[in-house]
Design a protein around this motif. Structure first.
Motif, PDB file in Angstrom:
ATOM      1  N   HIS A   1      -2.099  -7.838   8.545  1.00  0.00           N
ATOM      2  CA  HIS A   1      -0.837  -7.335   7.253  1.00  0.00           C
ATOM      3  C   HIS A   1      -2.061  -6.147   7.496  1.00  0.00           C
ATOM      4  O   HIS A   1      -1.077  -5.648   5.819  1.00  0.00           O
ATOM      5  CB  HIS A   1      -1.015  -8.919   6.864  1.00  0.00           C
ATOM      6  CG  HIS A   1       0.072  -9.752   7.361  1.00  0.00           C
ATOM      7  ND1 HIS A   1      -0.761 -10.726   6.754  1.00  0.00           N
ATOM      8  CD2 HIS A   1       0.988 -10.011   8.102  1.00  0.00           C
ATOM      9  CE1 HIS A   1       0.376 -11.374   7.280  1.00  0.00           C
ATOM     10  NE2 HIS A   1       0.982 -11.080   8.261  1.00  0.00           N
ATOM     11  N   LEU A   2      -2.931  -5.840   7.239  1.00  0.00           N
ATOM     12  CA  LEU A   2      -3.730  -4.661   6.645  1.00  0.00           C
ATOM     13  C   LEU A   2      -2.892  -3.491   6.638  1.00  0.00           C
ATOM     14  O   LEU A   2      -2.380  -2.515   5.492  1.00  0.00           O
ATOM     15  CB  LEU A   2      -4.690  -4.566   7.397  1.00  0.00           C
ATOM     16  CG  LEU A   2      -6.080  -3.567   6.601  1.00  0.00           C
ATOM     17  CD1 LEU A   2      -6.056  -3.674   5.587  1.00  0.00           C
ATOM     18  CD2 LEU A   2      -6.857  -3.482   7.198  1.00  0.00           C
ATOM     19  N   GLU A   3      -1.849  -2.736   7.399  1.00  0.00           N
ATOM     20  CA  GLU A   3      -1.584  -1.880   7.888  1.00  0.00           C
ATOM     21  C   GLU A   3       0.135  -1.899   7.171  1.00  0.00           C
ATOM     22  O   GLU A   3       0.434  -0.817   6.100  1.00  0.00           O
ATOM     23  CB  GLU A   3      -1.356  -1.573   9.232  1.00  0.00           C
ATOM     24  CG  GLU A   3      -2.577  -0.574   9.197  1.00  0.00           C
ATOM     25  CD  GLU A   3      -3.450   0.160   9.083  1.00  0.00           C
ATOM     26  OE1 GLU A   3      -2.769   1.026   8.646  1.00  0.00           O
ATOM     27  OE2 GLU A   3      -5.008  -0.073   8.814  1.00  0.00           O
ATOM     28  N   ALA A   4       0.661  -3.004   7.252  1.00  0.00           N
ATOM     29  CA  ALA A   4       1.645  -2.948   6.293  1.00  0.00           C
ATOM     30  C   ALA A   4       1.753  -3.782   5.047  1.00  0.00           C
ATOM     31  O   ALA A   4       2.782  -2.659   4.585  1.00  0.00           O
ATOM     32  CB  ALA A   4       2.247  -4.549   6.529  1.00  0.00           C
ATOM     33  N   VAL A   5       0.064  -3.901   4.285  1.00  0.00           N
ATOM     34  CA  VAL A   5       1.238  -3.788   3.186  1.00  0.00           C
ATOM     35  C   VAL A   5       0.086  -2.786   2.180  1.00  0.00           C
ATOM     36  O   VAL A   5       0.646  -2.462   1.295  1.00  0.00           O
ATOM     37  CB  VAL A   5      -0.400  -5.157   2.671  1.00  0.00           C
ATOM     38  CG1 VAL A   5      -0.778  -5.258   1.285  1.00  0.00           C
ATOM     39  CG2 VAL A   5       0.221  -6.341   3.466  1.00  0.00           C
ATOM     40  N   THR A   6      -0.439  -1.866   3.720  1.00  0.00           N
ATOM     41  CA  THR A   6      -0.967  -0.213   2.944  1.00  0.00           C
ATOM     42  C   THR A   6       0.539   0.069   2.596  1.00  0.00           C
ATOM     43  O   THR A   6       0.543   0.816   1.654  1.00  0.00           O
ATOM     44  CB  THR A   6      -2.222  -0.155   3.476  1.00  0.00           C
ATOM     45  OG1 THR A   6      -2.998  -0.591   3.976  1.00  0.00           O
ATOM     46  CG2 THR A   6      -2.875   1.008   3.049  1.00  0.00           C
ATOM     47  N   ASP A   7       0.574   0.108   3.901  1.00  0.00           N
ATOM     48  CA  ASP A   7       1.960   0.811   4.391  1.00  0.00           C
ATOM     49  C   ASP A   7       3.037   0.940   3.150  1.00  0.00           C
ATOM     50  O   ASP A   7       3.879   1.730   1.977  1.00  0.00           O
ATOM     51  CB  ASP A   7       3.291   1.227   5.018  1.00  0.00           C
ATOM     52  CG  ASP A   7       1.896   2.196   6.487  1.00  0.00           C
ATOM     53  OD1 ASP A   7       1.224   2.579   5.949  1.00  0.00           O
ATOM     54  OD2 ASP A   7       2.283   1.155   7.606  1.00  0.00           O
ATOM     55  N   SER A   8       2.718  -0.379   2.314  1.00  0.00           N
ATOM     56  CA  SER A   8       4.264  -0.426   1.329  1.00  0.00           C
ATOM     57  C   SER A   8       3.633  -0.283   0.359  1.00  0.00           C
ATOM     58  O   SER A   8       4.331  -0.274  -0.845  1.00  0.00           O
ATOM     59  CB  SER A   8       4.251  -2.402   1.521  1.00  0.00           C
ATOM     60  OG  SER A   8       5.242  -2.690   0.463  1.00  0.00           O
ATOM     61  N   LEU A   9       2.645  -0.296  -0.142  1.00  0.00           N
ATOM     62  CA  LEU A   9       2.462  -0.260  -1.746  1.00  0.00           C
ATOM     63  C   LEU A   9       2.146   1.259  -2.109  1.00  0.00           C
ATOM     64  O   LEU A   9       2.288   2.401  -2.606  1.00  0.00           O
ATOM     65  CB  LEU A   9       0.620   0.061  -1.480  1.00  0.00           C
ATOM     66  CG  LEU A   9       0.215  -2.044  -1.412  1.00  0.00           C
ATOM     67  CD1 LEU A   9      -1.161  -2.605  -1.753  1.00  0.00           C
ATOM     68  CD2 LEU A   9       0.589  -2.504  -2.846  1.00  0.00           C
ATOM     69  N   ARG A  10       1.469   2.379  -0.513  1.00  0.00           N
ATOM     70  CA  ARG A  10       1.481   3.185  -1.120  1.00  0.00           C
ATOM     71  C   ARG A  10       2.663   4.055  -1.024  1.00  0.00           C
ATOM     72  O   ARG A  10       3.187   4.625  -1.941  1.00  0.00           O
ATOM     73  CB  ARG A  10       0.788   4.001   0.827  1.00  0.00           C
ATOM     74  CG  ARG A  10      -0.655   3.705   0.751  1.00  0.00           C
ATOM     75  CD  ARG A  10      -1.381   4.110   2.323  1.00  0.00           C
ATOM     76  NE  ARG A  10      -2.889   4.701   1.839  1.00  0.00           N
ATOM     77  CZ  ARG A  10      -3.548   4.475   2.884  1.00  0.00           C
ATOM     78  NH1 ARG A  10      -3.081   5.361   4.241  1.00  0.00           N
ATOM     79  NH2 ARG A  10      -4.784   4.294   2.756  1.00  0.00           N
ATOM     80  N   MET A  11       3.871   3.701  -0.096  1.00  0.00           N
ATOM     81  CA  MET A  11       5.184   3.874  -0.660  1.00  0.00           C
ATOM     82  C   MET A  11       5.844   3.528  -1.679  1.00  0.00           C
ATOM     83  O   MET A  11       6.356   4.210  -2.492  1.00  0.00           O
ATOM     84  CB  MET A  11       6.297   3.079   0.976  1.00  0.00           C
ATOM     85  CG  MET A  11       7.729   3.665   1.164  1.00  0.00           C
ATOM     86  SD  MET A  11       8.741   2.939   1.897  1.00  0.00           S
ATOM     87  CE  MET A  11       7.845   3.766   3.305  1.00  0.00           C
ATOM     88  N   SER A  12       5.130   2.219  -2.580  1.00  0.00           N
ATOM     89  CA  SER A  12       5.918   2.229  -3.670  1.00  0.00           C
ATOM     90  C   SER A  12       5.125   2.951  -4.994  1.00  0.00           C
ATOM     91  O   SER A  12       6.262   3.142  -6.048  1.00  0.00           O
ATOM     92  CB  SER A  12       5.462   0.598  -3.962  1.00  0.00           C
ATOM     93  OG  SER A  12       6.760  -0.251  -3.049  1.00  0.00           O
TER      94      SER A  12
END
Lengths: 408, 230
Positions: free
Chosen positions: A229-240
Motif C-alpha cells: 500500500h506504500l505507493e497508493a497511500v503516498t499518492d493519495s496523501l500527496r494528491m490531498s
C-alpha cells in the motif's frame, strides 16, 4: 506426436537425462535459495528501518526534511485529518504517530553531548513502531510519565548515566529562547543502529511540547503501512496535500542509500544469475546436442519418410523444454523447501554480523523470496533451456537426408 | 508421359568431386517405370544404383536432367514440398532397416500415417493389418531391438506400404538378411506388389531379388547398360 517422441528420446538415455535434470534442479534451487537469503536480508533491513523508528511514510512541513527547524512545524488541521482519513480508506494505514523533535545538548554529571531530542506519544508509538522493543535496560515511556527519558545505549554510556539518573536537556524553544529541563532516565535502548544508540533521547511528547512552547504543534507524522500500500497511500496523501504546505516522503525518499544498496546487491545477483544460467544452458545444450548427434541417421530416416525439418527441430526444442521443465519442477520444489525451512529455522550469522548490525540487519536471517525474483529466475532457466536447443535444432534443419541416412 | 508410366527420368546426371576431378555417379540416365512394376536395379557396388534410387526418392538432387513422378516435375519442388511428396507418394525400405528405436513395431508402421494426420485408432488398426500381412501378428508392441533382422526388415516393408504409396523404393533390402529370410522377404514384397498393385523399385545385386523381379535394370559406371525381363 512431437511430445511423445521427445519424451521417449529423453528416457532412451535416462541416466544422461537425469544428470542434466539434476544439474538444472540444483542450479535453480541454489539460485532460489540465494534469492531467498538476499531478499530475507534486504526485506528485514527495510522492515526494520521502517518499523523500528522511521515508519513507511512521514508527513512534514514542506521544507522540514531538508532544513529541520521548529518554525517548520505542522498542526492537526482539518486538511491534514481529511487527507489522512482519505489515505487510510480500506485499512491501508496500520498506525500513525505524531512526533516532535529538535536538536539538544544532553548533560550528565560531567559530560555533555549533542543528540536528537524526540517527543513521542507512548501509546501511539507502541502501535506504530517497535522502538519500545529495543529497550534492554529499564522500560520504555508510559502514558502519564512526567519528565522521563529513554536514551540510546552509547549516548547513556558517553554521558556516564545509568537508570534513575537525571539528564539535563538544553535547547532552544520555538521563539529561540533557551529551554532546559531535567529528565529521569527510565530506559536504555540497544538497537544495534548507530544513529539510535548514539544520538537519540526520547521523552514524552506533551512534556517536550511544553518545554519548547510547541503545544499542539508537531514536526512530523509517522505512518506505518504495508509495502503493497506504500505507493497508493503516498499518492493519495500527496494528491490531498498538494500545494498546502506539506511534504509526503516514503522511507526510501528519506533514506535512499538503503534502497540503492538493495538495488546494487540485486544487480550483483542478476550477474550471478546470468553466470548460472550460462552453465545450465551449456549443460542442457550438451545433452540435447549429444542426443541429436547420436540420432543423425534416425533424423535422416524420418526426413526420408516425409517428416518436415520444422517438425524435427520442434522435437529437439521440446526435448530441451522437457529437460528444463523437469529440472525446474524439481529445482523449484527443492528451492521453495529450502526457503520454507530456513524461513522457519533461520540462519544464525551472529558471529559475522557485528559490523553490519547497525544497518538494521538481524543476526539471524530468515529466508523469504519476492515473487518477482522467483518467477524471473524460473523463467530465465526455462528460457535458457529453450535457447540451449537452438544450436541442435538448427543443426537438425541443416541435415541432408542422404548424408544423414548413411551417417555412421 | 503416358498414363501407365509412373516415373520418367531423362538425362539424369550426378557428379561427385573426388581427388581433384569430377566422378559421374549417374551419367545421362534415361529411365521409365510403369505403374505396378516390380523392377530391380542391379549392378556392382558403385554402379549408381543407390544414387539413382536417392534421386527418384527425392533424397538427393541431380546436377542435370529431368524427373517426373506421377506426372509432376519433382525437381521443381521446394525442400518442404519434396518432403510432403515423399510423405504422400513414396515408401522407403532401407538396407539397415532404419526403424525408429524408441517406437514399437506397430508405432513404426503407424508413424507415416501419423505424419499424414490420420487419427490414432485408424492408423493403429492399419498398422495391425500390415503386421498381419508381413507375418508379425502379435509382435507389434516389440521395440526394434527386440526383433530379429528379418523381422525388422518386415516391419520396414510394412511401414513403407502402410500408407499405400504410389512408389516403393528399397535399397538393398536383403543385404543384411540370410538367404532364407532374404527369399522370404522378396516373395513377400512380390506378393504385396501383385495384390496391392504398388510399384516397386529395388536396388539390389542379390540374385534372389533379381529372380523375383519382373524387370531387371543393369547399371554400370553410372549408366543403364541393359534392361532384361527374367
Amino acid at each position: 506426436m512431437i511430445i511423445s517422441l521427445a519424451w521417449r528420446n529423453i528416457i532412451r538415455n535416462w541416466h544422461r537425462s537425469m544428470v542434466t535434470i539434476a544439474a538444472v534442479a540444483t542450479g535453480l534451487s541454489a539460485l532460489i535459495f540465494l534469492w531467498g537469503f538476499n531478499d530475507g536480508v534486504h526485506n528485514t533491513m527495510m522492515r526494520n528501518l521502517q518499523q523500528v523508528i522511521v515508519g513507511s511514510i512521514q508527513i512534514h512541513h514542506d521544507t522540514f526534511f531538508k532544513k529541520s527547524s521548529l518554525s517548520r512545524h505542522i498542526q492537526q488541521t482539518d486538511t491534514l485529518k481529511e487527507a489522512l482519513l482519505e489515505a487510510a480508506q480500506g485499512g491501508r494505514i496500520k498506525a500513525l504517530s505524531w512526533r516532535l523533535d529538535t536538536f539538544a545538548l544532553a548533560a550528565g554529571d560531567d559530560v555533555s553531548e549533542g543528540l536528537v531530542l524526540l517527543g513521542m506519544d507512548a501509546n501511539a508509538e507502541l502501535k506504530t513502531t517497535r522502538i519500545a522493543q529495543k529497550v534492554d535496560q529499564g522500560r520504555f515511556l508510559q502514558e502519564g510519565d512526567g519528565a522521563a527519558c529513554v536514551l540510546g545505549a552509547t549516548a547513556a554510556r558517553n554521558l556516564g548515566v545509568t537508570l534513575g539518573d537525571d539528564v539535563i536537556f538544553l535547547t532552544q524553544d520555538r521563539f529561540g529562547a533557551l529551554a532546559a529541563d531535567k529528565f529521569q532516565l527510565v530506559g536504555i535502548i540497544s538497537s544495534g543502529e548507530m544513529g539510535i544508540d548514539r544520538g537519540l533521547a526520547i521523552v514524552p511528547l506533551n512534556i517536550l511540547q511544553s518545554m519548547l512552547e510547541m503545544n499542539g504543534r508537531y514536526t512530523r507524522i509517522v505512518l506505518q503501512v504495508e509495502p503493497e500500500h506504500l505507493e497508493a497511500v503516498t499518492d493519495s496523501l500527496r494528491m490531498s496535500l498538494k500545494g498546502k504546505g506539506y511534504e509526503v516522503l516514503r522511507w526510501y525518499d528519506m533514506y535512499p542509500m538503503m534502497k540503492q544498496w538493495v538495488e546494487l546487491e540485486n544487480a550483483f545477483y542478476y550477474i550471478f544469475l546470468g553466470v548460472v544460467l550460462l552453465i545450465v544452458a551449456a549443460g542442457i545444450m550438451n545433452t540435447v546436442l549429444m542426443s541429436m548427434l547420436e540420432r543423425v541417421r534416425e533424423f535422416g530416416v524420418m526426413m526420408a519418410l516425409g517428416c518436415g525439418r520444422g517438425v524435427l527441430a520442434s522435437m529437439v526444442i521440446v526435448e530441451s523444454i522437457i529437460l528444463g521443465g523437469l529440472g525446474v519442477i524439481f529445482g523449484l520444489g527443492l528451492g521453495l523447501f529450502l526457503i520454507a525451512w530456513f524461513h522457519s529455522a533461520g540462519i544464525d550469522l551472529s558471529a559475522q554480523m557485528d559490523t553490519v548490525a547497525r544497518f538494521y540487519v538481524d543476526p539471524i536471517v530468515y529466508t523469504e523470496i519476492d515473487t518477482d525474483h522467483l518467477w524471473q529466475t524460473v523463467g530465465s532457466v526455462m528460457a535458457a533451456a529453450i535457447i540451449a536447443a537452438i544450436v541442435p535444432a538448427w543443426r537438425v534443419t541443416r541435415l541432408q537426408p542422404v548424408e544423414a541416412i548413411h551417417h555412421v | 508421359m503416358s498414363d501407365h508410366v509412373l516415373l520418367e527420368a531423362g538425362g539424369l546426371c550426378k557428379y561427385y568431386h573426388s581427388g581433384g576431378s569430377d566422378v559421374a555417379a549417374l551419367d545421362q540416365v534415361d529411365f521409365q517405370l510403369e505403374k505396378g512394376a516390380f523392377t530391380v536395379l542391379s549392378g556392382r557396388s558403385g554402379s549408381g544404383k543407390t544414387t539413382l534410387l536417392n534421386m527418384v526418392g527425392l533424397l538427393d538432387t541431380p546436377d542435370m536432367g529431368s524427373l517426373h513422378i506421377a506426372g509432376e516435375n519433382v525437381l521443381a519442388l521446394s525442400l518442404s514440398e519434396r518432403a510432403n511428396f515423399r510423405l504422400q507418394r513414396i515408401g522407403f525400405v532401407f538396407q539397415a532397416y532404419n526403424l525408429i528405436r524408441v517406437l514399437s513395431a506397430r508405432e513404426n508402421i503407424a508413424y507415416v500415417l501419423q505424419l499424414r494426420g490420420m487419427k490414432k485408432t485408424e492408423r493403429l488398426a492399419i498398422a495391425d493389418h500390415w503386421l498381419f500381412e508381413v507375418g508379425l501378428d502379435g509382435l507389434g508392441n516389440r521395440r526394434p531391438d527386440q526383433l530379429s533382422g528379418g523381422q525388422q526388415q518386415r516391419v520396414a516393408v510394412a511401414r513403407a506400404l502402410a500408407s499405400k504409396p504410389a512408389l516403393v523404393l528399397a535399397d538393398e533390402p536383403t543385404a543384411n538378411l540370410d538367404s532364407v529370410h532374404g527369399e522370404s522377404l522378396m516373395s513377400l514384397m512380390r506378393d504385396l506388389n501383385d495384390r496391392c498393385g504398388m510399384t516397386f523399385l529395388i536396388a539390389s545385386h542379390d540374385p534372389v531379388a533379381m529372380a523375383a523381379a519382373q524387370q531387371c535394370v543393369y547399371m554400370q559406371d553410372g549408366r543403364i547398360v541393359s534392361v532384361a525381363t527374367p
